[in-house]
Design a protein around this motif. Sequence first.
Motif: not given
Length: 417
Positions: A251-257
């Motif tokens: 999720x962090x990698x997808x920009x959705x933390x």
Amino acid sequence: MSSSSYGAVLRLPAVARLYVVGFVCRIPAAMVGVVLTLHVVTSLDRGYGQAGVVAGASTIGIAIGAPWRGRLVDRLGLRRAIAPSVVVESAVWLVAPHLGYHALVGAAFVAGLFLVPVFSVARQSLAVLVPPAQQRTAFALDSVLVELTFMLAPVVGVLIATQVSTTAALTVVGVATVGGGVLLMWADPPTRSQRPAPVLPADLDAPAHGLGAAAPARTRVVTPELVVLLVAAAAASFVLIGTDVALVASLNDAGRPGDVGWMVALWAGGSVVGGLVHGARSSSPPPLVLVVLLALAVVPAAFAPVPVWLALAVFVAGLPCAPTLASINATLVRIAPEERRGEVMGWSGTMSTVGNALGAPLCGWVIDHVHPGAGFLTAAVVGGGVAAGGLAVQHVVRRRRGGTRALAAAEVSSPGR
């Protein structure tokens, strides 16, 4: 799915109260990790790596202390065994919110070492209060309640830490920990049955006591079946912690933390559904098979192209979680001698801690060097591989036992010389 089996369990004397007490007493254990991390990072202005050291110190304390505290419960009874834990935890959490970083590391270790063993005590008591025919349902419901605790408690901890202060949040953790210990002492759920202890066979190798009386043999605890279950506990924990780390990284990698919270809740929701179905069934696969299924269920998350598919994948990954843990715990209490059950449950907790301690850094290293999706695959391959290896060893041992028994039977049936 019929709920009649759950109703029958809840109507058993003292069982519903045990579930309520266990749920309340587990709240601080589910809250402390995220609160400690936020305290170290925000209030003490340290990095996440240093926060991990504090969490690691607590983990080491728990791993060392769990079998020891379980054995005290076996030998001394619940109230006498956990009274020192309540006293020590009171002192630790009174000062912990006001300590510097290095002192907090030591305090976290002591808190872990003397942690009130509510998880193992609740399961010991279920084994006493619930007849064997209903224990599958009882342990499934216990696992479901654990999932609900870990869904709700961290959210409460984060709210207090962010809206008030991390010092206040740590103080709440301390009060809840001590209050949970006092509540457990008040409830005093049975950890031993009321039936007389069985007469153990004499130990022929031991010196005689009195007029020709032989000393009783120590109950054998470490058996191949127990080792298999401890391996299953470690492998399951490896899969679970690896999935947790990989989910956050994805999720962090997808920009959705910001999606982490509800995704973890969805994962736990899948576990709740799986646990309820498991408890309503009359049979289930052995624990090692369930660990393999748990590992396989994680694989789709590695290939989820967008967060929507990842949400579906983590729900599916959650389905075998509670059934796996419930099956391990139910089998442990079945095979462990009652007078050593607390110690055995402590060793199970230690092996789960080992799985966590190995899974988080290994999966994290793979994520850093490859891709977040590789973290899911690492959790599945390593945890599932360990379980599959355990099944293979179990199969070989059973075949050898079968061959030995057949040979012995043949020798008995053959005419003597």
